[in-house]
Write a protein that holds these residues in place. Structure first.
Motif, PDB file in Angstrom:
ATOM      1  N   ALA A  45      -2.017  -0.799  -3.132  1.00 40.24           N
ATOM      2  CA  ALA A  45      -2.294   0.762  -3.106  1.00 40.24           C
ATOM      3  C   ALA A  45      -0.464   1.191  -2.543  1.00 40.24           C
ATOM      4  O   ALA A  45      -0.457   2.555  -3.017  1.00 40.24           O
ATOM      5  CB  ALA A  45      -3.768   1.405  -2.761  1.00 40.24           C
ATOM      6  N   ILE A  46      -0.055   1.060  -1.895  1.00 40.77           N
ATOM      7  CA  ILE A  46       0.795   2.645  -1.203  1.00 40.77           C
ATOM      8  C   ILE A  46       1.941   2.238  -2.301  1.00 40.77           C
ATOM      9  O   ILE A  46       2.883   2.482  -1.752  1.00 40.77           O
ATOM     10  CB  ILE A  46       0.378   1.882   0.793  1.00 40.77           C
ATOM     11  N   SER A  47       2.203   0.348  -2.538  1.00 41.33           N
ATOM     12  CA  SER A  47       3.283   0.005  -3.289  1.00 41.33           C
ATOM     13  C   SER A  47       3.640   1.138  -4.261  1.00 41.33           C
ATOM     14  O   SER A  47       4.322   1.402  -4.340  1.00 41.33           O
ATOM     15  CB  SER A  47       3.223  -1.090  -2.766  1.00 41.33           C
ATOM     16  N   TYR A  48       2.888   1.105  -5.189  1.00 40.51           N
ATOM     17  CA  TYR A  48       2.392   2.304  -5.908  1.00 40.51           C
ATOM     18  C   TYR A  48       2.884   3.243  -5.929  1.00 40.51           C
ATOM     19  O   TYR A  48       3.214   4.392  -6.922  1.00 40.51           O
ATOM     20  CB  TYR A  48       1.263   1.741  -7.249  1.00 40.51           C
ATOM     21  N   ALA A  49       1.808   3.684  -4.562  1.00 40.27           N
ATOM     22  CA  ALA A  49       2.126   5.312  -4.084  1.00 40.27           C
ATOM     23  C   ALA A  49       3.528   5.362  -4.357  1.00 40.27           C
ATOM     24  O   ALA A  49       4.908   6.346  -4.504  1.00 40.27           O
ATOM     25  CB  ALA A  49       1.879   5.912  -3.099  1.00 40.27           C
ATOM     26  N   ALA A  50       4.529   4.606  -3.231  1.00 39.01           N
ATOM     27  CA  ALA A  50       6.435   4.510  -2.756  1.00 39.01           C
ATOM     28  C   ALA A  50       7.079   4.521  -3.736  1.00 39.01           C
ATOM     29  O   ALA A  50       7.709   5.584  -4.028  1.00 39.01           O
ATOM     30  CB  ALA A  50       6.155   3.664  -1.496  1.00 39.01           C
ATOM     31  N   TYR A  51       6.341   3.640  -4.499  1.00 36.99           N
ATOM     32  CA  TYR A  51       6.992   3.451  -6.162  1.00 36.99           C
ATOM     33  C   TYR A  51       6.964   4.814  -6.879  1.00 36.99           C
ATOM     34  O   TYR A  51       8.135   5.004  -7.262  1.00 36.99           O
ATOM     35  CB  TYR A  51       6.856   2.376  -6.979  1.00 36.99           C
ATOM     36  N   GLY A  52       5.443   5.580  -7.425  1.00 41.81           N
ATOM     37  CA  GLY A  52       5.636   6.587  -8.141  1.00 41.81           C
ATOM     38  C   GLY A  52       6.315   8.230  -7.450  1.00 41.81           C
ATOM     39  O   GLY A  52       7.244   8.894  -7.849  1.00 41.81           O
ATOM     40  N   ALA A  53       6.021   8.115  -5.875  1.00 41.24           N
ATOM     41  CA  ALA A  53       7.232   8.701  -5.345  1.00 41.24           C
ATOM     42  C   ALA A  53       8.538   9.272  -5.357  1.00 41.24           C
ATOM     43  O   ALA A  53       9.526   9.660  -5.219  1.00 41.24           O
ATOM     44  CB  ALA A  53       6.276   8.578  -4.292  1.00 41.24           C
ATOM     45  N   MET A  54       8.274   7.677  -4.710  1.00 33.12           N
ATOM     46  CA  MET A  54      10.380   7.438  -4.913  1.00 33.12           C
ATOM     47  C   MET A  54      10.908   7.809  -6.207  1.00 33.12           C
ATOM     48  O   MET A  54      12.231   8.271  -6.430  1.00 33.12           O
ATOM     49  CB  MET A  54      10.595   6.023  -4.192  1.00 33.12           C
ATOM     50  N   LYS A  55      10.214   6.890  -7.562  1.00 30.41           N
ATOM     51  CA  LYS A  55      11.448   7.469  -8.750  1.00 30.41           C
ATOM     52  C   LYS A  55      11.839   9.196  -9.597  1.00 30.41           C
ATOM     53  O   LYS A  55      12.228   9.586  -9.468  1.00 30.41           O
ATOM     54  CB  LYS A  55      10.091   6.137  -9.537  1.00 30.41           C
ATOM     55  N   GLU A  56      10.539   9.456  -8.419  1.00 30.56           N
ATOM     56  CA  GLU A  56      10.484  11.335  -9.022  1.00 30.56           C
ATOM     57  C   GLU A  56      11.549  12.008  -7.982  1.00 30.56           C
ATOM     58  O   GLU A  56      12.173  12.461  -8.437  1.00 30.56           O
ATOM     59  CB  GLU A  56       9.365  12.212  -8.831  1.00 30.56           C
ATOM     60  N   SER A  82     -10.887   2.885  -8.995  1.00 26.13           N
ATOM     61  CA  SER A  82     -11.679   2.139  -8.214  1.00 26.13           C
ATOM     62  C   SER A  82     -10.660   0.307  -8.295  1.00 26.13           C
ATOM     63  O   SER A  82     -10.929  -0.219  -7.656  1.00 26.13           O
ATOM     64  CB  SER A  82     -12.399   1.001  -9.197  1.00 26.13           C
ATOM     65  N   THR A  83      -8.724   0.990  -8.695  1.00 30.09           N
ATOM     66  CA  THR A  83      -8.521  -0.541  -8.286  1.00 30.09           C
ATOM     67  C   THR A  83      -7.427   0.587  -7.572  1.00 30.09           C
ATOM     68  O   THR A  83      -7.271   1.354  -7.382  1.00 30.09           O
ATOM     69  CB  THR A  83      -7.932  -0.904 -10.129  1.00 30.09           C
ATOM     70  N   PRO A  84      -6.355  -0.748  -6.637  1.00 25.77           N
ATOM     71  CA  PRO A  84      -5.675   0.116  -5.627  1.00 25.77           C
ATOM     72  C   PRO A  84      -3.859   0.472  -6.659  1.00 25.77           C
ATOM     73  O   PRO A  84      -3.689   1.353  -5.941  1.00 25.77           O
ATOM     74  CB  PRO A  84      -5.402  -1.337  -4.928  1.00 25.77           C
ATOM     75  N   ALA A  85      -3.969  -0.776  -7.711  1.00 29.24           N
ATOM     76  CA  ALA A  85      -2.795   0.314  -8.539  1.00 29.24           C
ATOM     77  C   ALA A  85      -3.166   1.747  -8.539  1.00 29.24           C
ATOM     78  O   ALA A  85      -2.002   2.514  -8.958  1.00 29.24           O
ATOM     79  CB  ALA A  85      -2.690  -0.895  -9.736  1.00 29.24           C
ATOM     80  N   GLY A  86      -4.244   1.879  -9.273  1.00 25.27           N
ATOM     81  CA  GLY A  86      -4.410   3.186  -9.968  1.00 25.27           C
ATOM     82  C   GLY A  86      -4.921   4.008  -8.676  1.00 25.27           C
ATOM     83  O   GLY A  86      -4.789   5.513  -9.040  1.00 25.27           O
ATOM     84  N   ILE A  87      -5.276   4.161  -7.899  1.00 19.28           N
ATOM     85  CA  ILE A  87      -5.065   4.638  -6.506  1.00 19.28           C
ATOM     86  C   ILE A  87      -3.414   5.049  -6.133  1.00 19.28           C
ATOM     87  O   ILE A  87      -3.920   6.419  -5.876  1.00 19.28           O
ATOM     88  CB  ILE A  87      -5.613   3.881  -5.233  1.00 19.28           C
ATOM     89  N   GLY A  88      -3.050   4.147  -6.113  1.00 21.06           N
ATOM     90  CA  GLY A  88      -1.582   4.318  -5.600  1.00 21.06           C
ATOM     91  C   GLY A  88      -0.856   4.952  -6.733  1.00 21.06           C
ATOM     92  O   GLY A  88      -0.212   6.297  -6.377  1.00 21.06           O
TER      93      GLY A  88
END
Length: 499
Positions: free
Chosen positions: A115-126, A154-160
């Motif tokens: 979850a936190i990896s997809y959140a960090a990845y999405g924000a850093m790309k922005e 309901s999934t960690p990737a989706g939440i991130g």
């Protein structure tokens, strides 16, 4: 009979040994199952290191812009926190909405990491878009699919992914002018849409109490005078404080006052007597690790705390969130004071007070201390970046250092820091005339902030009032942001303020 008794004693002892071994074995299995990576090995730390690399690259590509990168870091770690909060028993997100907390059985280290990896990845790309390939490679290295755009809550990737999207959308028009679309802008990112222009020009100082731009070397034999950096940053919406002017300090001393004369003289005399340790301190605090600006500098310090205390993922997520939203808000509050008072820096003040007087001062990278006229005085800095291009009062280094030091003290429950760095004096400023190699000690968070603030007076970038009031402003911001932090970590015991 005696043989039987001895046999029974032996069997009893053997049984106890077997039980003990089984107990130890079961404890070891339990430990291995529940053990989490700590310090440098936890994923939150690794994303923190990635953020520092991206900040250093941003400085290289776009020149120093500490206000901008403080916002990037603050929002990246808000997205990380929001994603993580859905796998915590009590925490609530800042911007993520309509995503339920996951069941206790799903609160695993693996789900949190994803979850936190997809959140960090999405924000850093922005925010650090020019380094997107770097982040993609990191995701692949961790075994995660960078093309996974799922928004399934309901999934960690989706939440991130949802957490990153929520932060980006919420902050699109927060006054930073990231997209160049604020009213009175021109489509260029971070364009000055307020129309601020300095009262003084680089060639004429008509009001010595106001900021005066100065000429830098362009590194090609010419000169240029940088414009004021993000003069509208006081208009950026803060996260944890109520408004940019909530803790605005009183006015700085004025030219002609005894206090100003004393403080300008102090700057000049400090430069005349700088030791190798002081030169190293000026350089370390000016450029920091990897030239990551002040918010990144304190993220680096926070990572040192993670290493020292063996933080797990949960602890690092919370610490980085607090530290970086505090840095972001401290910059906003600092810029409120800077633009409200529009005050002069020593670069112009020494010229004003010592014009045509013969003084001893630093003449540049190849000259050392020499005799010169007062109007030739300069900070202890390279020709290509002689002085920060914005007003003096209050000091940004002091504000952000005071804020982040206080935040880390509140988070850890102790002022103890205990970090040290080894530097060669003059390496960044006068490389052909190096001083000795010194070790700078940072025993406490508070002392580290004080050293950062005083380094700006030593270097000739600020008078003492800029430093003292900046430190105090930062600490006030931190205490307010800590309330905001607690409200999101444990809302049962606090009241959440508007974001």
């Amino acid at each position: 009979m005696r043989k039987l008794s001895l046999l029974l004693i032996f069997l009893f002892a053997l049984s106890q040994q077997i039980i003990a071994q089984q107990s130890i074995k079961s404890k070891n299995i339990y430990f291995q199952v529940d053990d989490q990576p700590v310090g440098k090995d936890n994923i939150a730390y690794k994303w923190g290191a990635m953020a520092l690399t991206a900040t250093a690259n941003d400085t290289e590509k776009f020149k120093p812009r500490p206000t901008v990168t403080s916002r990037y870091l603050g929002l990246i770690f808000t997205a990380v926190f929001d994603a993580w909060s859905r796998y915590d028993d009590k925490a609530i997100p800042v911007y993520l909405e309509n995503v339920e907390r996951r069941p206790q059985a799903e609160n695993t280290i693996t789900n949190k990491e994803i979850a936190i990896s997809y959140a960090a990845y999405g924000a850093m790309k922005e925010y650090y878009y020019s380094d997107s390939d770097l982040f993609t490679e990191f995701m692949i290295k961790m075994g995660l699919d960078p093309e996974n755009k799922s928004t399934d809550p309901s999934t960690p990737a989706g939440i991130g992914n949802l957490a990153a999207h929520a932060v980006i959308e919420a902050r699109k028009h927060d006054g930073s002018n990231q997209y160049g679309d604020e009213k009175n802008s021109n489509g260029k990112p971070y364009f000055n849409y307020t129309g601020y222009k300095p009262t003084n020009s680089p060639d004429e100082n008509v009001d010595p109490d106001r900021w005066q731009p100065k000429y830098f070397s362009d590194g090609k034999g010419g000169t240029f005078a940088p414009e004021c950096l993000t003069p509208y940053w006081d208009k950026v919406k803060p996260l944890g404080i109520q408004s940019a002017d909530q803790f605005r300090p009183g006015p700085p001393p004025k030219v002609g006052s005894p206090e100003m004369a004393k403080e300008v003289k102090e700057v000049m005399e400090l430069q005349q007597n700088m030791t190798d340790e002081q030169k190293a301190l000026v350089e370390f605090m000016r450029d920091g690790p990897q030239s990551v600006q002040q918010a990144g500098h304190w993220l680096n310090f926070a990572q040192a705390v993670s290493e020292r205390d063996n933080h797990n993922l949960d602890e690092d997520v919370k610490m980085y969130f607090l530290c970086q939203i505090t840095a972001m808000d401290a910059f906003i509050a600092c810029w409120d004071a800077k633009m409200f008072y529009d005050s002069a820096r020593p670069y112009a003040l020494v010229h004003q007070y010592y014009e045509d007087q013969i003084i001893t001062a630093w003449g540049g990278a190849n000259d050392g201390l020499i005799k010169m006229k007062g109007q030739q005085w300069r900070p202890y800095s390279p020709d290509t970046f002689l002085c920060p291009p914005f007003p003096g009062y209050v000091s940004g280094h002091s504000s952000i250092s005071g804020a982040c030091a206080e935040a880390l003290k509140l988070f850890t429950g102790s002022d103890e820091f205990g970090r040290s760095v080894e530097l060669t004096a003059g390496a960044m400023t006068e490389p052909d005339h190096l001083g000795k190699t010194v070790i700078l000690e940072f025993p406490t968070f508070t002392e580290s902030a004080n050293m950062a603030g005083f380094s700006r007076v030593l270097g000739g970038y600020h008078i003492q009032s800029d430093n003292i009031e900046g430190l105090e402003l930062g600490r006030k911001v931190a205490r307010e942001d800590y309330k905001f932090y607690l409200a999101h970590v444990n809302p049962e015991n606090t009241v959440i303020k508007s974001k």
